[in-house]
Design an enzyme around this catalytic site. Structure first.
Site, mmCIF file in Angstrom:
data_model
loop_
_atom_site.group_PDB
_atom_site.id
_atom_site.type_symbol
_atom_site.label_atom_id
_atom_site.label_comp_id
_atom_site.label_asym_id
_atom_site.label_seq_id
_atom_site.Cartn_x
_atom_site.Cartn_y
_atom_site.Cartn_z
ATOM 1 N N LYS A 115 -2.655 9.087 -0.961
ATOM 2 C CA LYS A 115 -3.119 9.640 0.324
ATOM 3 C C LYS A 115 -2.175 10.744 0.818
ATOM 4 O O LYS A 115 -2.622 11.783 1.268
ATOM 5 C CB LYS A 115 -3.218 8.530 1.387
ATOM 6 C CG LYS A 115 -4.213 7.429 1.028
ATOM 7 C CD LYS A 115 -4.459 6.471 2.191
ATOM 8 C CE LYS A 115 -3.261 5.634 2.581
ATOM 9 N NZ LYS A 115 -2.852 4.633 1.578
ATOM 10 N N ARG A 146 -6.312 0.609 9.873
ATOM 11 C CA ARG A 146 -6.020 -0.405 8.860
ATOM 12 C C ARG A 146 -6.596 -1.771 9.218
ATOM 13 O O ARG A 146 -6.333 -2.752 8.533
ATOM 14 C CB ARG A 146 -4.506 -0.557 8.717
ATOM 15 C CG ARG A 146 -3.880 0.304 7.624
ATOM 16 C CD ARG A 146 -2.373 0.204 7.800
ATOM 17 N NE ARG A 146 -1.623 0.270 6.589
ATOM 18 C CZ ARG A 146 -0.903 1.324 6.212
ATOM 19 N NH1 ARG A 146 -0.931 2.431 6.915
ATOM 20 N NH2 ARG A 146 -0.165 1.256 5.136
ATOM 21 N N ARG A 194 11.679 4.635 -0.338
ATOM 22 C CA ARG A 194 11.365 4.078 0.976
ATOM 23 C C ARG A 194 11.808 2.626 1.052
ATOM 24 O O ARG A 194 11.752 1.896 0.070
ATOM 25 C CB ARG A 194 9.848 4.145 1.202
ATOM 26 C CG ARG A 194 9.418 5.426 1.859
ATOM 27 C CD ARG A 194 7.933 5.575 1.880
ATOM 28 N NE ARG A 194 7.209 4.388 2.337
ATOM 29 C CZ ARG A 194 5.913 4.394 2.627
ATOM 30 N NH1 ARG A 194 5.229 5.518 2.497
ATOM 31 N NH2 ARG A 194 5.298 3.307 3.018
ATOM 32 N N ARG A 221 2.231 -5.732 0.776
ATOM 33 C CA ARG A 221 1.396 -4.659 1.342
ATOM 34 C C ARG A 221 0.014 -4.631 0.680
ATOM 35 O O ARG A 221 -0.997 -4.376 1.324
ATOM 36 C CB ARG A 221 2.094 -3.314 1.187
ATOM 37 C CG ARG A 221 3.172 -3.107 2.258
ATOM 38 C CD ARG A 221 4.255 -2.180 1.801
ATOM 39 N NE ARG A 221 3.810 -0.829 1.630
ATOM 40 C CZ ARG A 221 4.399 0.060 0.835
ATOM 41 N NH1 ARG A 221 5.450 -0.296 0.125
ATOM 42 N NH2 ARG A 221 3.955 1.276 0.752
HETATM 43 P P1 AMP Z 1 2.310 3.895 5.062
HETATM 44 O O1 AMP Z 1 3.306 5.019 5.063
HETATM 45 O O2 AMP Z 1 0.947 4.311 5.559
HETATM 46 O O3 AMP Z 1 2.255 3.164 3.745
HETATM 47 O O4 AMP Z 1 2.836 2.836 6.149
HETATM 48 C C1 AMP Z 1 4.076 2.191 5.986
HETATM 49 C C2 AMP Z 1 4.138 0.952 6.872
HETATM 50 O O5 AMP Z 1 4.003 1.343 8.253
HETATM 51 C C3 AMP Z 1 3.015 -0.071 6.658
HETATM 52 O O6 AMP Z 1 3.290 -0.972 5.592
HETATM 53 C C4 AMP Z 1 2.984 -0.776 8.010
HETATM 54 O O7 AMP Z 1 4.071 -1.673 8.142
HETATM 55 C C5 AMP Z 1 3.226 0.382 8.973
HETATM 56 N N1 AMP Z 1 1.943 1.028 9.350
HETATM 57 C C6 AMP Z 1 1.549 2.302 9.055
HETATM 58 N N2 AMP Z 1 0.337 2.564 9.551
HETATM 59 C C7 AMP Z 1 -0.062 1.420 10.169
HETATM 60 C C8 AMP Z 1 -1.250 1.026 10.834
HETATM 61 N N3 AMP Z 1 -2.298 1.853 10.961
HETATM 62 N N4 AMP Z 1 -1.309 -0.239 11.333
HETATM 63 C C9 AMP Z 1 -0.288 -1.081 11.225
HETATM 64 N N5 AMP Z 1 0.853 -0.801 10.577
HETATM 65 C C10 AMP Z 1 0.967 0.440 10.051
#
Ligand code: AMP
Length: 229
Positions: free
Chosen positions: A18, A94, A167, A178
């Site tokens: 993404k 999400r 990360r 996740r």
């Molecule tokens: P990402 O960079 O989108 O993989 O997000 C990293 C982490 O941020 C996720 O594993 C969640 O802990 C948190 N996070 C990001 N976006 C959301 C969302 N829309 N709802 C809840 N937690 C989020």
């Protein structure tokens, strides 16, 4: 009268590409990239109250509470210049609660809901392989993978020379969790968007530039884009 901004959602499991596709779409169509994950990581780096609130959830691979991310997205949408041609949601919504909040915020602030959901389809094995090899530039956020030849060039980021780092939630335990959270809370949204006729599935195993072309085609065919043209 709805404003002409296109509201696009990039959907897919963690590690499906993404972020890479978002960067290409920002360049191609001038979209505003709204990544909740990135906004939350920035809040953690700044050690703000929000950053402190979400740190434990993110480190464990858990979702941050809906209320917190919904407010973050609403505030970001309020600050978006109306001349922005498109907004690209990456990692949001999400959960069903978030999808409903997004629709309400978009309608209230920008006059219409989601126009198109672009789903990157990849299997679990590929998710795990990609996330374990993922590295990000600490300065500009460019994404690399150690499985890609030359990506770990010791001189660092090819774009800005910054340090490439892993990360905090790309360790095996958080990756597995996740993926579990994605399947339980996020993937059910696909049925919701399919029922609304907004979903386009794209094979996420193909090269980034091939996926990008497929996305551009889907965006140009999106009903709202046609109606507003
Ligand atoms: P990402 O960079 O989108 O993989 O997000 C990293 C982490 O941020 C996720 O594993 C969640 O802990 C948190 N996070 C990001 N976006 C959301 C969302 N829309 N709802 C809840 N937690 C989020």
């Amino acid at each position: 009268m709805p404003d002409p901004m296109q509201h696009l959602v990039l959907f897919g499991p963690p590690g499906s590409g993404k972020g890479t596709q978002a960067a290409l779409l920002v360049e191609a169509i001038g979209a505003h990239h709204l990544s909740t994950g990135r906004l939350l990581r920035e809040a953690m780096a700044a050690e703000s109250a929000l950053g402190q609130e979400v740190r434990d959830h993110i480190g464990a691979g858990e979702l941050v509470p809906d209320q917190t991310v919904n407010a973050l997205v609403r505030d970001t949408l309020r600050g978006l210049p109306r001349s922005t041609p498109a907004v690209l949601f990456d990692g949001y919504p999400r959960s069903m609660n978030q999808a409903e909040a997004l629709d309400a915020s978009l309608t209230e602030i920008l006059g219409h809901g989601v126009d198109l959901v672009l789903m990157l389809d990849i299997d679990d094995g590929e998710v795990i392989r990609r996330l374990a090899g993922r590295r990000e530039c600490a300065d500009c956020g460019a994404i690399y993978n150690i499985h890609t030849i030359g990506a770990m060039d010791p001189t660092g980021c090819r774009r800005c020379g910054g340090e490439l780092v892993q990360r905090s939630d790309d360790h095996p335990e958080a990756i597995r969790h996740r993926l579990f959270v994605y399947k339980r809370q996020t993937r059910p949204l696909l049925d919701h968007y399919a029922a609304l006729g907004l979903l386009t599935r794209i094979d996420g195993r193909r090269p980034p530039e091939v996926i990008h072309e497929a996305m551009l085609r889907a965006i140009s065919r999106a009903p709202h884009a046609r109606e507003r043209a």
